[in-house]
Design a protein around this motif. Structure first.
Motif, PDB file in Angstrom:
ATOM      1  N   ALA A 365       3.939   8.212  13.584  1.00 12.11           N
ATOM      2  CA  ALA A 365       4.110   7.268  12.479  1.00 12.11           C
ATOM      3  C   ALA A 365       3.300   5.999  12.749  1.00 12.11           C
ATOM      4  O   ALA A 365       3.465   5.355  13.785  1.00 12.11           O
ATOM      5  CB  ALA A 365       5.583   6.922  12.304  1.00 12.11           C
ATOM      6  N   THR A 366       2.417   5.631  11.817  1.00 11.31           N
ATOM      7  CA  THR A 366       1.582   4.439  11.996  1.00 11.31           C
ATOM      8  C   THR A 366       1.710   3.448  10.847  1.00 11.31           C
ATOM      9  O   THR A 366       1.176   2.336  10.929  1.00 11.31           O
ATOM     10  CB  THR A 366       0.101   4.850  12.132  1.00 11.31           C
ATOM     11  OG1 THR A 366      -0.284   5.624  10.983  1.00 11.31           O
ATOM     12  CG2 THR A 366      -0.121   5.668  13.397  1.00 11.31           C
ATOM     13  N   GLY A 367       2.407   3.810   9.785  1.00  9.11           N
ATOM     14  CA  GLY A 367       2.610   2.914   8.661  1.00  9.11           C
ATOM     15  C   GLY A 367       3.585   3.524   7.677  1.00  9.11           C
ATOM     16  O   GLY A 367       3.608   4.748   7.506  1.00  9.11           O
ATOM     17  N   PRO A 389       2.599  -1.497  10.355  1.00 10.69           N
ATOM     18  CA  PRO A 389       2.584  -2.045   8.994  1.00 10.69           C
ATOM     19  C   PRO A 389       3.529  -1.279   8.065  1.00 10.69           C
ATOM     20  O   PRO A 389       3.674  -0.062   8.185  1.00 10.69           O
ATOM     21  CB  PRO A 389       1.128  -1.886   8.566  1.00 10.69           C
ATOM     22  CG  PRO A 389       0.580  -0.798   9.423  1.00 10.69           C
ATOM     23  CD  PRO A 389       1.295  -0.916  10.742  1.00 10.69           C
ATOM     24  N   TRP A 390       4.160  -2.004   7.161  1.00 16.14           N
ATOM     25  CA  TRP A 390       5.009  -1.376   6.156  1.00 16.14           C
ATOM     26  C   TRP A 390       5.009  -2.231   4.895  1.00 16.14           C
ATOM     27  O   TRP A 390       4.823  -3.440   4.943  1.00 16.14           O
ATOM     28  CB  TRP A 390       6.431  -1.143   6.669  1.00 16.14           C
ATOM     29  CG  TRP A 390       7.174  -2.389   7.087  1.00 16.14           C
ATOM     30  CD1 TRP A 390       7.028  -3.066   8.262  1.00 16.14           C
ATOM     31  CD2 TRP A 390       8.181  -3.079   6.342  1.00 16.14           C
ATOM     32  NE1 TRP A 390       7.874  -4.147   8.300  1.00 16.14           N
ATOM     33  CE2 TRP A 390       8.597  -4.174   7.136  1.00 16.14           C
ATOM     34  CE3 TRP A 390       8.774  -2.888   5.104  1.00 16.14           C
ATOM     35  CZ2 TRP A 390       9.581  -5.080   6.717  1.00 16.14           C
ATOM     36  CZ3 TRP A 390       9.749  -3.781   4.678  1.00 16.14           C
ATOM     37  CH2 TRP A 390      10.140  -4.860   5.480  1.00 16.14           C
ATOM     38  N   PHE A 401       1.430  -0.130  -3.507  1.00 13.52           N
ATOM     39  CA  PHE A 401       1.280   1.322  -3.541  1.00 13.52           C
ATOM     40  C   PHE A 401      -0.189   1.708  -3.387  1.00 13.52           C
ATOM     41  O   PHE A 401      -0.540   2.607  -2.593  1.00 13.52           O
ATOM     42  CB  PHE A 401       1.837   1.872  -4.854  1.00 13.52           C
ATOM     43  CG  PHE A 401       1.812   3.372  -4.945  1.00 13.52           C
ATOM     44  CD1 PHE A 401       2.898   4.130  -4.540  1.00 13.52           C
ATOM     45  CD2 PHE A 401       0.684   4.037  -5.435  1.00 13.52           C
ATOM     46  CE1 PHE A 401       2.869   5.513  -4.626  1.00 13.52           C
ATOM     47  CE2 PHE A 401       0.656   5.417  -5.520  1.00 13.52           C
ATOM     48  CZ  PHE A 401       1.748   6.159  -5.114  1.00 13.52           C
ATOM     49  N   GLN A 402      -1.054   1.040  -4.127  1.00 13.49           N
ATOM     50  CA  GLN A 402      -2.474   1.367  -4.070  1.00 13.49           C
ATOM     51  C   GLN A 402      -3.054   1.076  -2.679  1.00 13.49           C
ATOM     52  O   GLN A 402      -3.871   1.846  -2.165  1.00 13.49           O
ATOM     53  CB  GLN A 402      -3.231   0.565  -5.141  1.00 13.49           C
ATOM     54  CG  GLN A 402      -2.829   0.906  -6.567  1.00 13.49           C
ATOM     55  CD  GLN A 402      -3.099   2.365  -6.909  1.00 13.49           C
ATOM     56  OE1 GLN A 402      -4.098   2.942  -6.467  1.00 13.49           O
ATOM     57  NE2 GLN A 402      -2.191   2.975  -7.673  1.00 13.49           N
ATOM     58  N   ASP A 407      -5.118   3.212   2.583  1.00 14.32           N
ATOM     59  CA  ASP A 407      -5.111   2.852   4.003  1.00 14.32           C
ATOM     60  C   ASP A 407      -4.483   4.013   4.769  1.00 14.32           C
ATOM     61  O   ASP A 407      -3.278   4.256   4.663  1.00 14.32           O
ATOM     62  CB  ASP A 407      -4.315   1.560   4.211  1.00 14.32           C
ATOM     63  CG  ASP A 407      -4.420   1.028   5.632  1.00 14.32           C
ATOM     64  OD1 ASP A 407      -4.755   1.809   6.554  1.00 14.32           O
ATOM     65  OD2 ASP A 407      -4.143  -0.173   5.834  1.00 14.32           O
ATOM     66  N   ARG A 408      -5.283   4.716   5.576  1.00 10.11           N
ATOM     67  CA  ARG A 408      -4.803   5.918   6.255  1.00 10.11           C
ATOM     68  C   ARG A 408      -3.748   5.622   7.321  1.00 10.11           C
ATOM     69  O   ARG A 408      -3.094   6.545   7.811  1.00 10.11           O
ATOM     70  CB  ARG A 408      -5.978   6.663   6.901  1.00 10.11           C
ATOM     71  CG  ARG A 408      -7.040   7.140   5.926  1.00 10.11           C
ATOM     72  CD  ARG A 408      -6.504   8.163   4.949  1.00 10.11           C
ATOM     73  NE  ARG A 408      -6.057   9.397   5.589  1.00 10.11           N
ATOM     74  CZ  ARG A 408      -5.615  10.471   4.952  1.00 10.11           C
ATOM     75  NH1 ARG A 408      -5.563  10.449   3.619  1.00 10.11           N
ATOM     76  NH2 ARG A 408      -5.226  11.541   5.608  1.00 10.11           N
TER      77      ARG A 408
END
Length: 444
Positions: A365-367, A389-390, A401-402, A407-408
């Protein structure tokens, strides 16, 4: 009895109000890990660091023990509140046993401990929850007729801690002091004031060390919430009738039975109830305050239930037939439990918080993107458990959302009732797990 609300809160997760997270858990997490979301109160110095400081100690202990799962260290932060709740229920026993005997005291513990709002609130890190437990301790201590020096110091300290954990509880302090004054209990009054002054000095020192001046948070709180009218302007104002429905739904049916029983007791021996006095004055001030919320009623409800318990359990335990005693006891317990269905009237979002915890427990999990929730309704970094980041948003057209779709780093999504599912699938997400109404999606 004390374990019940703690277990409910930790297993259910969620929140009955954002203050659970952003006025207690998140500041504690920030102190331990040096990152987190600090609400505006912590920028303006309108809160003191007593509760977050205690919770931070248990979070640090969890880190030392290697507990990294958010639900695991949430259980660690529940320990001091569990101990406080044990103490408050012991106070309920002592207070009631003086009037209804040992059996009546234990029945009162069950009636209060299994009272619906207590089950909902007493395991939650809300100011109302901590403060109400200290108020119960204070009610029992100030009710004592023996060892008044010790009782007064304890009662005054408990009243002081009730204020430290929630400043509006100062109303109950005023009510308790007036009650002692009217009762002409001068010795108890003196040592109650001394006990309270010791706690007040501690608050002054804490604010000096954390905010730079003694009683900074208390003064800022009074200026914002009482003198300026800013609270009503920012959060809204309601008429006194706002509290009618939550009050009627929150008071258990068995407590109404205390009214005729109390009138009957007055004919035999006049006794002004300390907890009822505090509850009445506190409620009167609530009705006159512009900004209103259901949770503000909680201290008054619990103090009122404590006052009602003594005549009710006396009536039940003195019935001549054992079957009748058991029947009345069970009926009262069921009525008290049922009030949890109506007070407070809100969605705790336990399924969402469980999904948030699961999103970062999965490898890689990275974001995280949380759909159909805003910042103050989320679980903060406390429930993410990672410095990644969240974002929160409501609809696919929202900027957050966009951003997350392009952002991967954002490879986890929690969405309510499959909102924006088509757009998420188009961006490479797939559903891997469901938590009630919430879906957890991942992408590689």
């Amino acid at each position: 009895m004390a374990l019940v609300p703690a277990v409910v809160a930790v297993t259910q997760l969620g929140r009955i109000h954002p203050d659970e997270v952003f006025q207690a858990l998140e500041p504690a997490y920030w102190r331990v890990h040096h990152y987190g979301v600090l609400a505006w109160e912590w920028r303006d110095g309108i809160r003191n660091w007593a509760v977050p400081g205690v919770l931070a100690t248990f979070l640090k202990l969890a880190s030392l023990l290697g507990i990294t799962d958010p639900q695991g260290y949430r259980a660690m932060t529940a320990l001091p509140q569990l101990a406080l709740h044990v103490w408050s229920l012991w106070a309920v026993y002592r207070f009631t046993a003086r009037r209804a005997g040992s059996v009546g005291g234990w029945l009162a513990v069950m009636l209060v401990g299994l009272y619906g709002p207590v089950i909902v609130f007493a395991g939650r890190p809300l100011a109302e929850s901590f403060s109400t437990s200290f108020l119960l301790v204070a009610m029992e201590a100030l009710d004592r007729r023996e060892r008044e020096v010790r009782a007064g110091l304890l009662g005054g300290a408990a009243l002081g801690l009730a204020v430290v954990t929630r400043y509006p509880s100062a109303i109950c302090v005023v009510a308790a002091l007036l009650w002692l004054l009217a009762s002409r209990r001068w010795r108890m009054l003196l040592f109650t004031c001394l006990g309270g002054l010791v706690v007040a000095a501690g608050l002054g020192l804490l604010d000096h060390l954390t905010w730079g001046s003694p009683f900074h948070s208390f003064i800022a709180y009074v200026r914002f919430n009482v003198l300026s009218g800013a609270a009503a302007a920012r959060f809204g104002a309601d008429p006194p009738s706002y509290y009618l429905k939550p009050f009627l739904l929150g008071v258990p049916l068995w407590a109404w039975g205390a009214v005729p029983l109390a009138f009957w007791a007055v004919k035999r021996k006049w006794e002004v109830s300390l907890p009822l006095t505090c509850a009445a004055l506190y409620t009167a001030v609530l009705l006159s305050t512009a900004h209103k919320e259901d949770r503000f009623l909680y201290p008054a409800l619990v103090l009122g239930v404590l006052a009602a318990a003594a005549p009710v359990v006396t009536f039940i335990t003195t019935r001549p037939f054992r079957g009748l005693r058991w029947g009345l006891s069970v009926a009262a317990l069921v009525a008290g439990l049922a009030s949890a269905l109506y007070f407070p009237a809100m969605d705790v979002r336990g399924d969402q918080f469980r999904a948030i915890v699961a999103s970062t427990r999965k490898e890689g999990a990275t974001g995280v993107l949380i759909i159909a929730e805003g910042l103050w309704g989320s679980g903060g970094y406390f429930y993410l458990g990672k410095n990644i980041p969240w974002l929160t948003c409501d609809w696919p057209q929202d900027g957050a959302f966009q951003t997350a779709m392009h952002d991967r780093r954002f490879n986890r999504v929690i969405t309510l009732q499959d909102r924006a599912l088509k757009e998420l699938e188009a961006a490479g997400f797939r559903t891997v797990e469901r938590f009630g109404r919430q879906s957890l999606l991942v992408r590689d």
